[in-house]
Design an enzyme around this catalytic site. Sequence first.
Site, PDB file in Angstrom:
ATOM      1  N   ARG A 161       1.001  -1.134   0.004  1.00  0.00           N
ATOM      2  CA  ARG A 161      -0.013   0.111  -0.045  1.00  0.00           C
ATOM      3  C   ARG A 161       0.766   1.289   0.035  1.00  0.00           C
ATOM      4  O   ARG A 161       0.320   2.439  -0.493  1.00  0.00           O
ATOM      5  CB  ARG A 161      -1.104   0.106   1.291  1.00  0.00           C
TER       6      ARG A 161
ATOM      7  N   TYR B 110     -15.339  19.631 -12.975  1.00  0.00           N
ATOM      8  CA  TYR B 110     -15.919  18.348 -13.293  1.00  0.00           C
ATOM      9  C   TYR B 110     -17.010  17.948 -12.013  1.00  0.00           C
ATOM     10  O   TYR B 110     -16.782  18.182 -10.962  1.00  0.00           O
ATOM     11  CB  TYR B 110     -14.949  17.303 -13.048  1.00  0.00           C
TER      12      TYR B 110
ATOM     13  N   ASP C 203      -6.875  21.194 -11.742  1.00  0.00           N
ATOM     14  CA  ASP C 203      -7.223  19.958 -12.549  1.00  0.00           C
ATOM     15  C   ASP C 203      -6.729  19.985 -13.998  1.00  0.00           C
ATOM     16  O   ASP C 203      -7.356  20.825 -14.710  1.00  0.00           O
ATOM     17  CB  ASP C 203      -8.812  19.592 -12.271  1.00  0.00           C
TER      18      ASP C 203
ATOM     19  N   LYS D  66      -7.976   9.443 -18.650  1.00  0.00           N
ATOM     20  CA  LYS D  66      -8.462  10.218 -19.937  1.00  0.00           C
ATOM     21  C   LYS D  66      -7.141  10.077 -20.794  1.00  0.00           C
ATOM     22  O   LYS D  66      -6.678   9.136 -21.325  1.00  0.00           O
ATOM     23  CB  LYS D  66      -8.934  11.699 -19.481  1.00  0.00           C
TER      24      LYS D  66
HETATM   25  C1  LIG Z   1     -12.789  12.156 -15.476  1.00  0.00           C
HETATM   26  C2  LIG Z   1     -12.415  13.224 -14.732  1.00  0.00           C
HETATM   27  C3  LIG Z   1     -12.164  13.578 -13.316  1.00  0.00           C
HETATM   28  C4  LIG Z   1     -12.449  11.960 -12.486  1.00  0.00           C
HETATM   29  O1  LIG Z   1     -11.355  11.238 -12.784  1.00  0.00           O
HETATM   30  P1  LIG Z   1     -11.706   9.551 -12.563  1.00  0.00           P
HETATM   31  O2  LIG Z   1     -10.633   8.938 -13.185  1.00  0.00           O
HETATM   32  O3  LIG Z   1     -12.998   9.413 -13.419  1.00  0.00           O
HETATM   33  O4  LIG Z   1     -12.104   9.312 -11.548  1.00  0.00           O
HETATM   34  C5  LIG Z   1     -11.682  14.477 -12.688  1.00  0.00           C
HETATM   35  N1  LIG Z   1     -11.669  15.762 -13.602  1.00  0.00           N
HETATM   36  C6  LIG Z   1     -11.838  15.855 -14.729  1.00  0.00           C
HETATM   37  C7  LIG Z   1     -11.728  16.907 -15.458  1.00  0.00           C
HETATM   38  C8  LIG Z   1     -12.275  14.741 -15.480  1.00  0.00           C
HETATM   39  O5  LIG Z   1     -12.393  14.629 -16.790  1.00  0.00           O
END
Ligand SMILES: *Cc1c(COP(=O)(O)O)cnc(C)c1O
Length: 351
Positions: free
Chosen positions: A46, A97, A168, A193
């Site tokens: 972990r 998001y 982000d 993504k």
């Molecule tokens: C998809 C996304 C998230 C969340 O990520 P996960 O991998 O789905 O938990 C956060 N911020 C943005 C801009 C996203 O596109």
Amino acid sequence: MTTDDLHPQTLAVTAGRPPHEPDAPLNEPIWMASTYVAEGEREYGRYTNPSWTAFETTLGALESGQALAFASGLAAVTCVLDLVGAGGHVVGTRGAYNAVMTQLSDLEARGRLTAEYVDPTDTASWTAAVADADLVWLESPTNPLLELIDLPTVIAAAKAANAYVVVDNTFATPLRQNPLALGADLVVHSATKFIAGHSDVVMGALVVSDPELFAVLKGRRDLLGAIPGAFEAWLALRGLRTLGVRLDRAETNAEELARRLRQHPLVTRVRYPGFGAIVSVELSSTQIAIDLTHRTQLWTHATSLGGVESTFERRRRWPAEPSLVPDELVRLSVGIENVEDLWTDLYNSLT
Ligand SMILES: *Cc1c(COP(=O)(O)O)cnc(C)c1O
């Protein structure tokens, strides 16, 4: 040549490799291990895993900081929001998001913190709002409206107010925007993504430049336990190796599709921030938008984004999507296919 001389496209390929020694593998293998022989650096699964470390070293090199891998983007988000003390104040991006917004309102409803949201493009409101913030949550471009924040100005104002500044960076990717270089404290990625890029992994990451903050977040990850699997980290790094070429191609496709869509009689507005592979299109009716998502052959109707394959989605099909997002908006995640094939499929399906 030192690492500092290398361009990001090179670092994406070269960072995080095992040392060049006879018989060493070129890539860090998948380490399936829950525990390690005692009295070394690793101790327990972990806390660390060499397959994560290879990924973290590479992403850290691209964002000029130290990275931590998480089980998902949202797990990384949770770890960051944990920095806000009881009763703290968060200033967030209106239209950030959706699950980030939901998490903030959930924490607010439980009395953990207070939150307010600012129009991404309204720089004067940002500089006023950040004055009493403990943490400022920035997302630019936003999803799916693709609005941009004046990051240098807002980050400077938030730092002057002594707030933690988080960006982000999922949509821009480290190849198009480096928030730490602009003065931010933390970068959040949904590696699900563009970073992993093949619609087959859910993973997240944080990147920070301050070693003390890194130690705090590493300690939080150890305790929260939201760690990725070794295979996921290996896949995400394999994806990250080609981010440079994938993004260049997807971006060229996106620019061309945005240009052609602007001239289409059934399109009322095309939102494209000028970089990246996401284009949001507003159609002349909601029904046309719904029909489009059901008629195509190449474009897959699916949520999420950033894969090599082109996908799209009418975001308001989700009941929780804010009414700020037009009902007739379709968000395109442009892939790396031939642009003429992508256009023909869209054109034939837009009637
Ligand atoms: C998809 C996304 C998230 C969340 O990520 P996960 O991998 O789905 O938990 C956060 N911020 C943005 C801009 C996203 O596109």
